[in-house]
Design an enzyme around this catalytic site. Structure first.
Site, mmCIF file in Angstrom:
data_model
loop_
_atom_site.group_PDB
_atom_site.id
_atom_site.type_symbol
_atom_site.label_atom_id
_atom_site.label_comp_id
_atom_site.label_asym_id
_atom_site.label_seq_id
_atom_site.Cartn_x
_atom_site.Cartn_y
_atom_site.Cartn_z
ATOM 1 N N CYS A 7 5.408 -2.995 -7.342
ATOM 2 C CA CYS A 7 6.522 -2.740 -8.188
ATOM 3 C C CYS A 7 7.677 -3.881 -7.920
ATOM 4 O O CYS A 7 8.694 -3.903 -8.649
ATOM 5 C CB CYS A 7 6.994 -1.437 -7.959
ATOM 6 S SG CYS A 7 6.073 -0.315 -8.627
ATOM 7 N N GLU A 60 0.860 -3.371 -13.089
ATOM 8 C CA GLU A 60 0.843 -1.676 -13.648
ATOM 9 C C GLU A 60 1.989 -1.427 -14.819
ATOM 10 O O GLU A 60 2.567 -0.600 -14.798
ATOM 11 C CB GLU A 60 0.840 -0.626 -12.738
ATOM 12 C CG GLU A 60 1.792 -0.700 -11.616
ATOM 13 C CD GLU A 60 1.586 0.250 -10.527
ATOM 14 O OE1 GLU A 60 2.604 1.224 -10.102
ATOM 15 O OE2 GLU A 60 0.499 0.488 -9.939
HETATM 16 O O1 AHR Z 1 1.526 -0.051 -3.183
HETATM 17 C C1 AHR Z 1 2.771 0.582 -3.245
HETATM 18 C C2 AHR Z 1 3.030 0.659 -4.895
HETATM 19 O O2 AHR Z 1 2.116 1.384 -5.709
HETATM 20 C C3 AHR Z 1 3.107 -0.663 -5.555
HETATM 21 O O3 AHR Z 1 4.397 -1.358 -5.401
HETATM 22 C C4 AHR Z 1 2.903 -0.405 -7.118
HETATM 23 O O4 AHR Z 1 2.493 -1.478 -7.751
HETATM 24 C C5 AHR Z 1 2.270 0.759 -6.809
HETATM 25 O O5 AHR Z 1 2.490 2.073 -7.662
#
Ligand code: AHR
Length: 785
Positions: A227, A352
């Protein structure tokens, strides 16, 4: 009756290359970079912390006054800084009182660790605004303030970099760096202290952590998020911008310290150049992920020139990594010290992302990269869940565009991983799967075991699965954003989880080519929990930070007989959850209307609740009121079975129906079919096995997992052209109970796999797999027939 399982491996029948299957994923969350892998000991070294990073932050966060008979006046200034991108600096004034005064920094853990015998590299920028000179005392101190190492700097004139080497006479676990003086005014910025670093690099990495990552021998490393990549504003100059790689290269003092979306500040000291370098150091292929011009958390989408800039960033990154020093960005790499290209093969666009805005933009990135760099493998994304409309949308886009891989993410219960062991067996061909983030929810032995059985499934599907990496990788125990994590640490110690050791075993012994294997004599699968063919249990209504009115509620059994009915039920702050009834039949239907009267999120209809911690649910308005999810909990640990976006609107009446037929669940929303899924029973195979060959050494590698609480006899036979004598090693992780785990205080409860030398006369070996164990046999032929 016990069965002997026989595994015949055709050593002369190579099937498919395994490629770069098992790697790692590094995201700067949990202070994995600053205060973690990045070795810098000083926190807030350039006085840039501010409330945009975290509401509690200010320019003097992590700094304290030191007054030893003197008085320190501290003020933060911005006029004429030595670096416009990091404009804040400290003015320290000490009137002549007889003693001394100044500041100290405690690092990231309320204390820096110093080891005697090591050298610590201190640097800072300083100037004397009032002319003249000051004598600055720089010291490493222990928690009681005693000086362990010290030296003096004579500061004069305008901004200049000063350097010292400090070698503490004694070790300290909770030490500090202090800068004091007896009198005068000095301005200070970019105050830095590095311990010895991995491979001795100046702007380097913490040795113990880097070594643990290197020991995994990952085939690739995905970075920098997560994220972290896409959460932020679209202006790369903004304090809270998305992670833009160009901010993270060049001289470290000139990289703008910014908000990290996990609620802290990132110096970008560990930036793209350092990521590439580290990948090279540990033999992992770099796999950077770039934002796709869209922030799905805040629905910000770049348009026009701004979007073009994002696409150009992707092209420039490839040039930075692979271009010759004659190219604009290749030259920047060379200027940083790496003349040779880094050999980038993969690039991820988006992490994602869900939402049409992303799917409108992804093709533009894809086309630009494909045209300019056809050799680069482009990775699309299928969102944050294992199945559902958004997942399907991501895959459809990747297929339409011809992406090489699709990044899938899921965090689920260990039971889900066991039940979905063969997820990729019948997977449609096309782009390959990149399981870019996965983990079962905990760091106990059972989690590692379940993940091992799942990884066997990944390895056995090389035609559909290209890459896979556990997530997240690192967690500083003082700054936990997310768990589980593969490696936990504080300022002095590192704790490896059972999950780490399983990953290590699989990466160290991946092999290059899949070998044909046949398993016989296993006996039936074993049900580990729940029912094999039905979902009986309670029906429960619950709110999710809301006040709900449910009406026309009815639960019918398979014959259409009413099991429960009620005209209305109000739930909310006073009572948040109500059990309606228990259903024992295989087939049943739940119907109701739901209206949110007040609140932020939505509500849940739970069903098949065999226990308060085990059952299914339909959640509407999940996460930040963005999702509708059909999910399942095992021992309180959640698995999302399917997800789609949905916002619960206040005062709107939703009509819901859940139809359960055996293990099949169908939902209808406002009379329209919504979701259909089949819940899988949690069945364990008698044994899980995957076979491969190391193409360089010719060794055969057999991975074995026993999920059952009893030992299993396995006869391995290296068939095909492989008779003759074989010598090898059997690596075993065994003897642990399911809930055992490591901690910083007891880091060795679960240990690295234990090696045992073995001989395979005629290429055969009988192995007694211990209960709930993971084993790897690695053998090479010493005498042919
Ligand atoms: O791995 C933790 C978080 O999980 C990452 O930042 C994100 O891509 C997912 O939602």
């Amino acid at each position: 009756m016990e069965h002997t399982k026989q595994i015949v491996i055709q050593t002369g029948a190579p099937l498919h290359p395994l490629g770069d299957l098992f790697g790692i994923f590094f995201e700067d969350l949990n202070h994995a970079a600053d205060g973690g892998l990045y070795a810098e000991l000083v926190q807030n070294r350039s006085f840039e912390y501010c409330s945009v990073d975290n509401p509690d932050y200010h320019a003097l966060t992590a700094w304290e006054k030191v007054e030893e008979g003197g008085a320190a006046d501290l003020s933060i200034q911005t006029a004429d800084p030595f670096c416009e991108k990091n404009p804040h600096y400290l003015r320290l004034s000490v009137p002549r009182l007889g003693g001394s005064a100044g500041i100290k920094n405690l690092g990231y853990h309320g204390g820096m660790t110093f080891w005697s015998g090591e050298e610590y590299r201190f640097t800072c920028y300083a100037r004397c605004p009032e002319g003249g000179a000051v004598s600055l005392h720089v010291s490493l101190r222990d928690s009681g303030g005693s000086v362990l190492a010290e030296d003096r700097l004579q500061v004069s004139g305008g901004w200049r970099k000063y350097r010292l080497i400090l070698a503490p006479a004694q070790s300290a676990l909770h030490g500090s760096l202090a800068l004091t003086m007896e009198e005068g005014t000095v301005e200070l910025d970019f105050i830095s202290l590095f311990p010895p670093t991995y491979k001795g690099r100046e702007n380097g990495l913490r040795i113990d952590l880097a070594e643990k990552l290197a020991a995994l021998k990952p085939r690739f490393m995905r970075f920098p998020g997560g994220c972290l990549v896409h959460d932020g504003t679209l202006d790369q100059e903004a304090r809270d911008s998305q992670y833009r790689w160009k901010n993270s290269i060049g001289p470290v003092e000139f990289r703008p310290a910014k908000r990290n979306s996990w609620g802290y500040n990132q110096t970008l000291g560990l930036g793209y150049y350092e990521y590439f370098l580290f990948c090279e150091d540990i033999g992992a292929k770099p796999l950077p992920v770039l934002p796709g011009g869209y922030d799905p958390h805040h629905h910000r989408a770049a348009e026009g020139d701004a979007l073009q800039e994002y696409i150009q960033d992707a092209l420039d990154l490839i040039e930075f990594a692979n271009g010759s020093s004659d190219t604009t960005w290749g030259r920047k790499r060379a200027e940083m010290g790496h003349l040779d290209p880094f050999g980038l093969e993969y690039i991820g666009i988006g992490n994602e992302e869900v939402g049409q805005e992303f799917f409108d933009r992804y093709p533009l990135f894809h086309k630009a990269i494909r045209e300019r760099y056809p050799e680069i493998k482009i990775i699309g994304t299928s969102g944050p869940f294992a199945a559902g409309k958004e997942y399907d949308r991501g895959w459809a886009s990747a297929r339409e565009q011809g992406a090489d891989l699709v990044d899938e993410h899921y965090y689920q219960s260990p039971e889900w991983f066991i039940a979905h062991h063969d997820r990729y067996q019948e997977f449609p061909r096309g782009p390959k799967v990149f399981v870019g983030e996965y983990a079962s929810h905990d760091n106990a032995w059972f989690n590692a075991l379940a993940e091992a059985s799942y990884m066997i499934g990944l390895q056995n599907c090389p035609e559909s699965v290209g890459l896979a990496c556990y997530a997240p990788l690192l967690c500083n125990v003082d700054y936990e954003n997310w768990k589980p994590d593969m490696i936990w640490f504080d300022q002095a110690r590192v704790m490896l989880t059972p999950n780490y050791y399983v990953q290590k075993l699989f990466m160290n012994h991946q092999g290059d080519t899949q070998l044909k294997q046949t398993i016989t004599g296993g006996g039936p699968d074993t049900l580990l929990c729940g029912e094999p063919d039905s979902l009986p249990g309670e029906v429960v209504l619950a709110v999710n930070q809301s006040e709900m009115l449910f009406t026309d509620i009815e639960v019918l059994d398979g014959q259409g007989q009413t099991v429960y009915s009620a005209p209305s039920l109000r739930l909310g702050h006073v009572c948040g959850e109500r059990s309606l009834c228990r259903v024992e039949s295989k087939n049943y239907t739940v119907r109701l209307k739901a209206k949110e009267l007040e609140g932020f999120k939505g509500f849940l209809v739970k069903f098949g609740q065999s226990h308060e911690k085990n059952g299914l649910y339909w959640k509407l308005g999940g996460w930040a009121n963005e999702d509708s999810m059909l999910g399942q909990t095992h021992n309180g640990l959640d698995s999302v079975l399917t997800q789609q976006t949905l916002r619960v609107e206040k005062e709107r009446t939703y009509q819901l129906e859940i139809q359960v037929q055996g293990m099949e669940v169908k939902t209808l929303l406002d009379g329209t079919p919504n979701v259909k899924t089949k819940v899988r029973p949690v069945l364990a195979k008698p044994v899980y096995a995957a076979s491969s060959r190391d193409d360089v050494s010719g060794e055969v590698i057999v991975k074995l997992v026993n999920l059952l609480p009893k030992q299993q006899e396995v006869l391995i036979s290296l068939g095909g052209t492989a008779q003759g004598e074989w010598l090898g090693t059997l690596y075993q992780m065994a003897g642990y109970s399911k809930q055992q785990r490591n901690s910083l205080d007891a880091p060795d409860v679960i240990r690295d796999a234990q090696p045992l030398p073995v001989t395979l006369p005629e290429g055969t070996l009988g192995v007694m797999l211990p209960p709930e164990s993971v084993c790897v046999l690695r053998a090479g032929q010493v005498k042919a027939v």
